[in-house]
Design a protein around this motif. Sequence first.
Motif, PDB file in Angstrom:
ATOM      1  N   ALA A   1       1.856  -5.977   1.836  1.00  0.00           N
ATOM      2  CA  ALA A   1       0.589  -5.299   1.520  1.00  0.00           C
ATOM      3  C   ALA A   1      -0.106  -4.827   2.788  1.00  0.00           C
ATOM      4  CB  ALA A   1      -0.332  -6.256   0.763  1.00  0.00           C
TER       5      ALA A   1
ATOM      6  N   PHE B   1       4.741  -7.559   8.080  1.00  0.00           N
ATOM      7  CA  PHE B   1       5.011  -6.170   8.453  1.00  0.00           C
ATOM      8  C   PHE B   1       4.068  -5.818   9.599  1.00  0.00           C
ATOM      9  CE2 PHE B   1       7.603  -3.911   5.154  1.00  0.00           C
ATOM     10  CZ  PHE B   1       7.956  -5.035   4.428  1.00  0.00           C
TER      11      PHE B   1
ATOM     12  N   MET C   1       4.811 -10.402   3.186  1.00  0.00           N
ATOM     13  CA  MET C   1       3.500  -9.721   3.137  1.00  0.00           C
ATOM     14  C   MET C   1       3.666  -8.231   3.437  1.00  0.00           C
ATOM     15  SD  MET C   1       0.637 -11.501   2.500  1.00  0.00           S
ATOM     16  CE  MET C   1      -0.507 -10.356   3.217  1.00  0.00           C
TER      17      MET C   1
ATOM     18  N   LYS D   1       2.647  -9.747  17.312  1.00  0.00           N
ATOM     19  CA  LYS D   1       2.136 -10.146  15.988  1.00  0.00           C
ATOM     20  C   LYS D   1       2.968 -11.275  15.391  1.00  0.00           C
ATOM     21  CE  LYS D   1      -0.067  -6.113  14.327  1.00  0.00           C
ATOM     22  NZ  LYS D   1       0.016  -4.831  13.646  1.00  0.00           N
TER      23      LYS D   1
ATOM     24  N   ALA E   1       2.424  -2.399  11.065  1.00  0.00           N
ATOM     25  CA  ALA E   1       2.260  -0.947  11.034  1.00  0.00           C
ATOM     26  C   ALA E   1       1.662  -0.546  12.375  1.00  0.00           C
ATOM     27  CB  ALA E   1       1.322  -0.570   9.888  1.00  0.00           C
TER      28      ALA E   1
ATOM     29  N   VAL F   1      -3.362  -4.916   4.131  1.00  0.00           N
ATOM     30  CA  VAL F   1      -4.610  -5.644   3.871  1.00  0.00           C
ATOM     31  C   VAL F   1      -5.702  -5.087   4.785  1.00  0.00           C
ATOM     32  CG1 VAL F   1      -5.660  -7.939   3.733  1.00  0.00           C
ATOM     33  CG2 VAL F   1      -3.195  -7.682   3.439  1.00  0.00           C
ATOM     34  N   ALA F   2      -6.890  -4.932   4.231  1.00  0.00           N
ATOM     35  CA  ALA F   2      -8.009  -4.424   5.039  1.00  0.00           C
ATOM     36  C   ALA F   2      -8.292  -5.380   6.188  1.00  0.00           C
ATOM     37  CB  ALA F   2      -9.249  -4.302   4.172  1.00  0.00           C
ATOM     38  N   ASP F   3      -8.579  -4.811   7.335  1.00  0.00           N
ATOM     39  CA  ASP F   3      -9.034  -5.652   8.454  1.00  0.00           C
ATOM     40  C   ASP F   3     -10.552  -5.781   8.417  1.00  0.00           C
ATOM     41  OD1 ASP F   3      -6.528  -6.185   9.587  1.00  0.00           O
ATOM     42  OD2 ASP F   3      -6.474  -4.170  10.448  1.00  0.00           O
TER      43      ASP F   3
ATOM     44  N   LYS G   1       1.162 -14.753  14.522  1.00  0.00           N
ATOM     45  CA  LYS G   1       1.043 -15.132  13.106  1.00  0.00           C
ATOM     46  C   LYS G   1       2.141 -16.116  12.694  1.00  0.00           C
ATOM     47  CE  LYS G   1      -1.584 -11.006  11.831  1.00  0.00           C
ATOM     48  NZ  LYS G   1      -2.041 -10.109  10.771  1.00  0.00           N
TER      49      LYS G   1
ATOM     50  N   ILE H   1      -4.821 -12.835   6.018  1.00  0.00           N
ATOM     51  CA  ILE H   1      -4.048 -13.685   5.106  1.00  0.00           C
ATOM     52  C   ILE H   1      -2.914 -14.394   5.842  1.00  0.00           C
ATOM     53  CG2 ILE H   1      -2.627 -13.699   3.007  1.00  0.00           C
ATOM     54  CD1 ILE H   1      -4.325 -11.256   2.079  1.00  0.00           C
ATOM     55  N   LEU H   2      -2.172 -13.625   6.644  1.00  0.00           N
ATOM     56  CA  LEU H   2      -1.052 -14.256   7.359  1.00  0.00           C
ATOM     57  C   LEU H   2      -1.535 -15.321   8.332  1.00  0.00           C
ATOM     58  CD1 LEU H   2       1.573 -11.451   8.052  1.00  0.00           C
ATOM     59  CD2 LEU H   2       1.806 -13.475   6.616  1.00  0.00           C
TER      60      LEU H   2
ATOM     61  N   PRO I   1     -10.656 -11.444   5.576  1.00  0.00           N
ATOM     62  CA  PRO I   1      -9.799 -12.579   5.926  1.00  0.00           C
ATOM     63  C   PRO I   1      -8.401 -12.109   6.324  1.00  0.00           C
ATOM     64  CG  PRO I   1     -10.189 -12.494   3.546  1.00  0.00           C
ATOM     65  CD  PRO I   1     -11.076 -11.465   4.169  1.00  0.00           C
TER      66      PRO I   1
HETATM   67  N1  CTP Z   1      -2.268  -8.823   7.222  1.00  0.00           N
HETATM   68  C1  CTP Z   1      -2.907  -9.887   6.641  1.00  0.00           C
HETATM   69  N2  CTP Z   1      -4.258  -9.927   6.549  1.00  0.00           N
HETATM   70  C2  CTP Z   1      -5.002  -8.930   7.086  1.00  0.00           C
HETATM   71  C3  CTP Z   1      -4.374  -7.839   7.732  1.00  0.00           C
HETATM   72  C4  CTP Z   1      -3.001  -7.812   7.769  1.00  0.00           C
HETATM   73  O1  CTP Z   1      -2.231 -10.806   6.173  1.00  0.00           O
HETATM   74  N3  CTP Z   1      -6.307  -8.977   6.975  1.00  0.00           N
HETATM   75  C5  CTP Z   1      -0.804  -8.801   7.291  1.00  0.00           C
HETATM   76  C6  CTP Z   1      -0.149  -7.576   6.704  1.00  0.00           C
HETATM   77  O2  CTP Z   1       0.186  -7.757   5.343  1.00  0.00           O
HETATM   78  C7  CTP Z   1       1.099  -7.414   7.555  1.00  0.00           C
HETATM   79  C8  CTP Z   1       0.697  -8.011   8.874  1.00  0.00           C
HETATM   80  O3  CTP Z   1      -0.452  -8.817   8.632  1.00  0.00           O
HETATM   81  O4  CTP Z   1       2.183  -8.155   7.042  1.00  0.00           O
HETATM   82  C9  CTP Z   1       0.359  -7.049   9.963  1.00  0.00           C
HETATM   83  O5  CTP Z   1      -0.558  -6.118   9.520  1.00  0.00           O
HETATM   84  P1  CTP Z   1      -1.130  -5.004  10.509  1.00  0.00           P
HETATM   85  O6  CTP Z   1      -2.215  -4.272   9.829  1.00  0.00           O
HETATM   86  O7  CTP Z   1      -0.026  -4.228  11.126  1.00  0.00           O
HETATM   87  O8  CTP Z   1      -1.708  -5.914  11.661  1.00  0.00           O
HETATM   88  P2  CTP Z   1      -3.097  -6.517  11.955  1.00  0.00           P
HETATM   89  O9  CTP Z   1      -3.009  -7.981  11.858  1.00  0.00           O
HETATM   90  O10 CTP Z   1      -4.115  -5.847  11.122  1.00  0.00           O
HETATM   91  O11 CTP Z   1      -3.281  -6.176  13.495  1.00  0.00           O
HETATM   92  P3  CTP Z   1      -3.746  -4.845  14.258  1.00  0.00           P
HETATM   93  O12 CTP Z   1      -5.137  -4.602  13.866  1.00  0.00           O
HETATM   94  O13 CTP Z   1      -3.580  -5.243  15.673  1.00  0.00           O
HETATM   95  O14 CTP Z   1      -2.802  -3.757  13.901  1.00  0.00           O
END
Ligand code: CTP
Length: 404
Positions: free
Chosen positions: A277, A329, A275, A343, A331, A279-281, A347, A309-310, A307
């Motif tokens: 990408a 990943f 993963m 994380k 970030a 992805v929007a939180d 996850k 995804i992980l 959502p």
């Molecule tokens: N990811 C995901 N779905 C989301 C957000 C992130 O599957 N809605 C995945 C990303 O593709 C990445 C990993 O989760 O592989 C971590 O993403 P990151 O943005 O660093 O973490 P978050 O889960 O968003 O946590 P935080 O807000 O604490 O940084």
Amino acid sequence: MSILTGKKILLGVSGSIAAYKAADLASKLTQADARVDVILTGAAKHFVSPLTFQSLTGRKAYTDADLWRSEAHVLHVGLGHSADLLVIAPCTANTLAKLAHGQSNDLLSITALAAQCPVMVAPAMDVGMYEHPATQENVRILRERGIYVAGPAEGRMASGLVGRGRMLEPAELLGHIRVVLGRATGALAGRKVVVTAGGTQEAIDPVRFITNRSSGRQGYAVAQAALDAGADVTLISTPTALAYPVGANVISVRSAQEMLEAVLQESAGADALIMAAAVADFRPRNVAGNKLKKRDGIPQIQLEAAPDILASVASLNSGASRPQFVIGFAAESRDLLANAAEKMASKKLDMIVANDISATDAGFDVAQNRVTLLTPDGNVEKLSLRSKFAVAEAIIVKLVGLWE
Ligand code: CTP
């Protein structure tokens, strides 16, 4: 370094006007540090000279005249035995027919018959010739025999006709060559790897969306590195400015929801999910059906959680629906390793690639990256600043290690 470094490529050139593009292919392969030996058929020499290839590859280009020199009896066997791959580009209808029926009356066809390595052909001919039942049957025979047929493409031909028969462009052929070499020797041959890339787009109205600074480059590099390792790659990507890696099965998505659905569908039973990408939180709670108008005032956009995804993949039962290995990943702009480790645990990941986004020379939107690879056994591998492709290769090497 790439899969082409040090590879011995035998490039057969037969007599089509597309032979001039073979010179570009020879140049691209040489620049990628492959060792390129060229064989021209008699007809090919009418379109482009052996000297052209010799100048580009720094090596002798062979012709039928070499069949009758003192070393001739071993030449074709030697060329065919020492190569990692025989590529015939362009491959005319006549050369296709000879290959399909085992004919061997010139240096190229004799060498092809003696070759022990994988063979790839890039057909190039006028549309009527390609569509002819005889040619179609020859292509079918070659495919059945395990020969990789790259193209041809649709388009305008030198004759002025439009249709299927154009040789693929050299850059695309280079991608196919990587696929064939990967499948022949790669550590992931026969494995299915799903990669996500790019920043998701969360709609506000039909023309506006919320996104992030991800360029998709790291994910595309991971997909290419997995292809080089021989994997069957599905790339789930948001719109980016990048060319699709040749050989990947690409699924286009925009939102986190679309990406979630594609990931669940594609990664069921896959060997690995990576993963990459961003992805929007958060996403707009309500998506306006019509374009928001200025005259209606400044809109208040309420957000809700997108959502994860992980987390959804982690909640699947291991077995048929969960990929065997899941890599995420992280970030982070502070407490990189602690946050990444947390994380990875929450996850249920088999590896996490920790990315320090506070640095300006690495990470989002630039060509290089500086990452640390963490695994649940406590192993921490800090990689120096390097190209995103080199980072991708390191991730794939570590993934291969998970099976050992
Ligand atoms: N990811 C995901 N779905 C989301 C957000 C992130 O599957 N809605 C995945 C990303 O593709 C990445 C990993 O989760 O592989 C971590 O993403 P990151 O943005 O660093 O973490 P978050 O889960 O968003 O946590 P935080 O807000 O604490 O940084």
